[in-house]
Design a protein around this motif. Structure first.
Motif, PDB file in Angstrom:
ATOM      1  N   ARG A 187      39.244  26.061   5.410  1.00 55.75           N
ATOM      2  CA  ARG A 187      39.138  25.934   3.952  1.00 55.75           C
ATOM      3  C   ARG A 187      40.474  26.337   3.291  1.00 55.75           C
ATOM      4  NH1 ARG A 187      36.586  28.449  -0.381  1.00 55.75           N
ATOM      5  NH2 ARG A 187      36.471  30.467   0.621  1.00 55.75           N
ATOM      6  N   ALA A 188      41.089  27.406   3.828  1.00 52.98           N
ATOM      7  CA  ALA A 188      42.387  27.854   3.286  1.00 52.98           C
ATOM      8  C   ALA A 188      43.442  26.774   3.495  1.00 52.98           C
ATOM      9  CB  ALA A 188      42.805  29.151   3.969  1.00 52.98           C
ATOM     10  N   ALA A 189      43.430  26.175   4.694  1.00 50.69           N
ATOM     11  CA  ALA A 189      44.420  25.125   4.984  1.00 50.69           C
ATOM     12  C   ALA A 189      44.194  23.922   4.055  1.00 50.69           C
ATOM     13  CB  ALA A 189      44.314  24.709   6.443  1.00 50.69           C
ATOM     14  N   LYS A 190      42.917  23.608   3.784  1.00 52.46           N
ATOM     15  CA  LYS A 190      42.630  22.474   2.886  1.00 52.46           C
ATOM     16  C   LYS A 190      43.124  22.785   1.474  1.00 52.46           C
ATOM     17  CE  LYS A 190      39.098  19.692   4.943  1.00 52.46           C
ATOM     18  NZ  LYS A 190      37.931  20.202   5.667  1.00 52.46           N
ATOM     19  N   ARG A 191      42.922  24.056   1.048  1.00 53.04           N
ATOM     20  CA  ARG A 191      43.375  24.447  -0.290  1.00 53.04           C
ATOM     21  C   ARG A 191      44.897  24.302  -0.393  1.00 53.04           C
ATOM     22  NH1 ARG A 191      44.802  24.575  -4.733  1.00 53.04           N
ATOM     23  NH2 ARG A 191      44.689  26.301  -6.215  1.00 53.04           N
ATOM     24  N   LEU A 192      45.600  24.743   0.668  1.00 54.40           N
ATOM     25  CA  LEU A 192      47.066  24.609   0.659  1.00 54.40           C
ATOM     26  C   LEU A 192      47.476  23.145   0.522  1.00 54.40           C
ATOM     27  CD1 LEU A 192      48.464  27.024   3.405  1.00 54.40           C
ATOM     28  CD2 LEU A 192      48.787  27.171   0.943  1.00 54.40           C
ATOM     29  N   SER A 193      46.687  22.263   1.134  1.00 55.49           N
ATOM     30  CA  SER A 193      47.070  20.847   1.112  1.00 55.49           C
ATOM     31  C   SER A 193      46.883  20.222  -0.275  1.00 55.49           C
ATOM     32  CB  SER A 193      46.280  20.065   2.156  1.00 55.49           C
ATOM     33  OG  SER A 193      44.945  19.919   1.722  1.00 55.49           O
ATOM     34  N   SER A 194      46.332  21.017  -1.229  1.00 59.13           N
ATOM     35  CA  SER A 194      46.200  20.491  -2.592  1.00 59.13           C
ATOM     36  C   SER A 194      47.304  21.031  -3.507  1.00 59.13           C
ATOM     37  CB  SER A 194      44.822  20.872  -3.161  1.00 59.13           C
ATOM     38  OG  SER A 194      44.783  22.264  -3.416  1.00 59.13           O
ATOM     39  N   ILE A 195      48.186  21.867  -2.955  1.00 61.56           N
ATOM     40  CA  ILE A 195      49.200  22.543  -3.786  1.00 61.56           C
ATOM     41  C   ILE A 195      50.573  21.880  -3.640  1.00 61.56           C
ATOM     42  CG2 ILE A 195      50.511  24.701  -4.042  1.00 61.56           C
ATOM     43  CD1 ILE A 195      47.959  26.216  -3.346  1.00 61.56           C
ATOM     44  N   SER A 196      51.188  21.550  -4.790  1.00 61.49           N
ATOM     45  CA  SER A 196      52.584  21.125  -4.789  1.00 61.49           C
ATOM     46  C   SER A 196      53.423  22.395  -4.914  1.00 61.49           C
ATOM     47  CB  SER A 196      52.859  20.215  -5.989  1.00 61.49           C
ATOM     48  OG  SER A 196      52.243  18.975  -5.783  1.00 61.49           O
ATOM     49  N   GLY A 197      54.172  22.716  -3.870  1.00 59.27           N
ATOM     50  CA  GLY A 197      54.867  24.009  -3.833  1.00 59.27           C
ATOM     51  C   GLY A 197      56.070  24.109  -4.758  1.00 59.27           C
ATOM     52  N   GLY A 198      56.746  22.971  -5.025  1.00 63.15           N
ATOM     53  CA  GLY A 198      57.973  23.012  -5.832  1.00 63.15           C
ATOM     54  C   GLY A 198      59.033  23.831  -5.130  1.00 63.15           C
ATOM     55  N   LYS A 199      59.721  24.710  -5.905  1.00 62.16           N
ATOM     56  CA  LYS A 199      60.713  25.621  -5.297  1.00 62.16           C
ATOM     57  C   LYS A 199      59.952  26.845  -4.803  1.00 62.16           C
ATOM     58  CE  LYS A 199      64.452  24.885  -8.484  1.00 62.16           C
ATOM     59  NZ  LYS A 199      64.803  25.415  -9.759  1.00 62.16           N
ATOM     60  N   VAL A 200      59.980  27.088  -3.487  1.00 61.92           N
ATOM     61  CA  VAL A 200      59.156  28.147  -2.891  1.00 61.92           C
ATOM     62  C   VAL A 200      60.034  29.292  -2.392  1.00 61.92           C
ATOM     63  CG1 VAL A 200      57.379  28.650  -1.155  1.00 61.92           C
ATOM     64  CG2 VAL A 200      57.600  26.309  -2.051  1.00 61.92           C
ATOM     65  N   LEU A 201      59.625  30.518  -2.713  1.00 66.96           N
ATOM     66  CA  LEU A 201      60.319  31.702  -2.180  1.00 66.96           C
ATOM     67  C   LEU A 201      59.416  32.386  -1.152  1.00 66.96           C
ATOM     68  CD1 LEU A 201      62.579  33.899  -2.271  1.00 66.96           C
ATOM     69  CD2 LEU A 201      61.265  35.005  -4.100  1.00 66.96           C
ATOM     70  N   ASP A 202      59.930  32.584   0.070  1.00 68.51           N
ATOM     71  CA  ASP A 202      59.175  33.304   1.114  1.00 68.51           C
ATOM     72  C   ASP A 202      59.831  34.658   1.342  1.00 68.51           C
ATOM     73  OD1 ASP A 202      57.304  33.760   3.173  1.00 68.51           O
ATOM     74  OD2 ASP A 202      58.737  33.071   4.682  1.00 68.51           O
ATOM     75  N   ILE A 203      59.059  35.712   1.055  1.00 73.28           N
ATOM     76  CA  ILE A 203      59.579  37.079   1.165  1.00 73.28           C
ATOM     77  C   ILE A 203      59.409  37.590   2.596  1.00 73.28           C
ATOM     78  CG2 ILE A 203      59.094  39.471   0.396  1.00 73.28           C
ATOM     79  CD1 ILE A 203      60.412  37.788  -1.776  1.00 73.28           C
ATOM     80  N   ALA A 204      60.414  38.326   3.092  1.00 69.54           N
ATOM     81  CA  ALA A 204      60.377  38.897   4.455  1.00 69.54           C
ATOM     82  C   ALA A 204      60.105  37.785   5.459  1.00 69.54           C
ATOM     83  CB  ALA A 204      59.338  40.016   4.541  1.00 69.54           C
ATOM     84  N   THR A 205      60.933  36.796   5.429  1.00 72.42           N
ATOM     85  CA  THR A 205      60.669  35.540   6.137  1.00 72.42           C
ATOM     86  C   THR A 205      60.790  35.669   7.651  1.00 72.42           C
ATOM     87  OG1 THR A 205      61.059  33.173   5.800  1.00 72.42           O
ATOM     88  CG2 THR A 205      63.019  34.519   6.138  1.00 72.42           C
ATOM     89  N   GLY A 206      61.476  36.702   8.154  1.00 71.78           N
ATOM     90  CA  GLY A 206      61.613  36.873   9.611  1.00 71.78           C
ATOM     91  C   GLY A 206      62.174  35.615  10.242  1.00 71.78           C
ATOM     92  N   ASP A 207      61.483  35.113  11.277  1.00 69.19           N
ATOM     93  CA  ASP A 207      62.009  33.918  11.965  1.00 69.19           C
ATOM     94  C   ASP A 207      61.588  32.616  11.280  1.00 69.19           C
ATOM     95  OD1 ASP A 207      59.377  33.517  12.631  1.00 69.19           O
ATOM     96  OD2 ASP A 207      59.657  33.628  14.786  1.00 69.19           O
TER      97      ASP A 207
END
Ligand SMILES: C[S@@+](CC[C@H](N)C(=O)[O-])C[C@H]1O[C@@H](n2cnc3c(N)ncnc32)[C@H](O)[C@@H]1O
Length: 263
Positions: free
Chosen positions: A15-35
Motif C-alpha cells: 500500500r505504501a509503495a502504491k501511495r508513492l507511485s501517486s506522488i510527483s516528487g519534483g525536486k527531492v532532498l534525501d537527508i543522511a543519504t548514505g550509499d
C-alpha cells in the motif's frame, strides 16, 4: 513504477509503495543519504521526479552514492542535516530513511527539513521501531542493532538505539504536517522493489546470517579503540553471544514505520 514481487505477503508495504507511485516528487532532498539506497528506491517508485539532492555528514559514506548515481539527475553533498545550506521552501519533497536514530539533535534536523520544504510539499519518512509484535528473528536483529549503536556511540560515531514507534510519531508530530498517512510493515520499501525479496525475507537465509555476523565481527574489531577495559570485555562477551543468537534464530529487520505527510 516497477511492480512489487508477486509473492509479496505484506499488504501494508505494498500500500505504501502504491501511495508513492501517486506522488510527483519534483525536486527531492534525501537527508543522511548514505550509499543512496533510498534515492534509488524513490527513483523506481515515485510517479515522477525532476531531480534529487542527497546530503550526508560523512564524505566516506557517500562515496558509493556519488559513483553509482553519477549518470542520474542526482547531486550528492557533504552537509550536516542540522543546518541545511538551502533557501527556505527550496524542495518539493524531503525524505529521511532509516536515519532518525542517527541524529544527535533530531528536532533541529526535522525543523530544517520542514524549513526547506515548499508549502504543500511531501515529507516522507521511513524508520524501524523496536517495540510491538516482532518475531524472534526480528528481536535478534533489534538486539544486534542496539549493540552496534552502543559500540558506535562509544567510538564517537552518532548512532542511537532503534526507536520506539511512539518516539518516531511524537518527533514528527511536532511539525504540524497535514494529511499524515502511516503504513506499518515488516518489509522495507527498498525490498519491495528488489527481485531478491523472497530469499532475503527468510530469517535463516545463509547470506543474511553471514552478513549480520560479519557486521558484529567488524564492530568487535572496533572495540580495541575503547579505553575502558570493563566496557570492552562486556561488549566483547555480548557480541559473541549475539553471533550465537543470530545463528540460532536467524535475523530479520525490525518492523518499519513509513510516513507520508504534507506541509
Ligand atoms: C543508516 S545510514 C543511512 C541510510 C540511508 N538513508 C538508506 O536509507 O540506505 C545513516 C547515515 O546518517 C548519517 N548522518 C548521521 N548524522 C548526520 C547529520 N547530522 N547530518 C547528515 N547525515 C548524518 C551518517 O553519516 C550515515 O550515513
Amino acid at each position: 513504477m516497477k511492480s512489487p514481487p508477486e509473492d509479496l505477503t505484506d499488504p501494508e508495504a505494498e500500500r505504501a509503495a502504491k501511495r508513492l507511485s501517486s506522488i510527483s516528487g519534483g525536486k527531492v532532498l534525501d537527508i543522511a543519504t548514505g550509499d543512496g539506497t533510498f534515492i534509488q528506491t524513490l527513483m523506481k517508485s515515485l510517479k515522477d521526479y525532476e531531480s534529487f539532492v542527497g546530503i550526508d555528514i560523512s564524505e566516506e559514506n557517500i562515496e558509493p552514492a556519488r559513483e553509482k548515481l553519477k549518470e542520474e539527475p542526482v547531486e550528492i553533498l557533504e552537509m550536516n542535516a542540522e543546518s541545511l545550506e538551502f533557501e527556505k521552501e527550496h524542495f518539493d519533497s524531503v525524505c529521511i530513511s532509516y536515519s532518525l536514530h542517527h541524529m544527535v539533535r533530531l528536532n533541529e534536523v526535522l525543523a530544517e527539513m520542514n524549513r526547506v520544504l515548499k508549502p504543500g510539499g511531501h515529507f516522507i519518512v521511513t524508520e524501524s521501531y523496536c517495540d510491538g509484535d516482532q518475531t524472534e528473528a526480528q528481536r535478534t536483529g533489534i538486539l544486534s542493532h542496539h549493540w552496534d549503536a552502543e559500540v558506535d556511540s562509544l567510538r564517537g560515531v552518532p548512532h542511537g538505539k532503534t526507536l520506539k514507534r511512539d518516539e518516531i510519531k511524537d518527533a514528527l508530530g511536532n511539525l504540524g504536517l497535514a494529511d499524515i498517512e502511516i503504513f506499518d510493515s515488516t518489509q522495507s520499501i527498498n525490498c519491495l522493489l528488489c527481485n531478491r525479496w523472497s530469499e532475503c525475507s527468510d530469517p535463516m537465509n545463509e547470506e543474511g546470517i553471514e552478513k549480520a555476523i560479519k557486521g558484529i565481527e567488524r564492530n568487535l574489531g572496533n572495540l580495541e579503540e575503547l579505553e575502558e577495559p570493563e566496557t570492552r570485555s562486556r561488549l566483547m562477551k555480548e557480541g559473541e553471544e549475539l553471533k550465537k543468537s543470530i545463528r540460532k534464530t536467524g535475523t530479520s529487520p525490525a518492523c518499519n514505520l513509513f510516513l507520508i505527510g504534507t506541509k
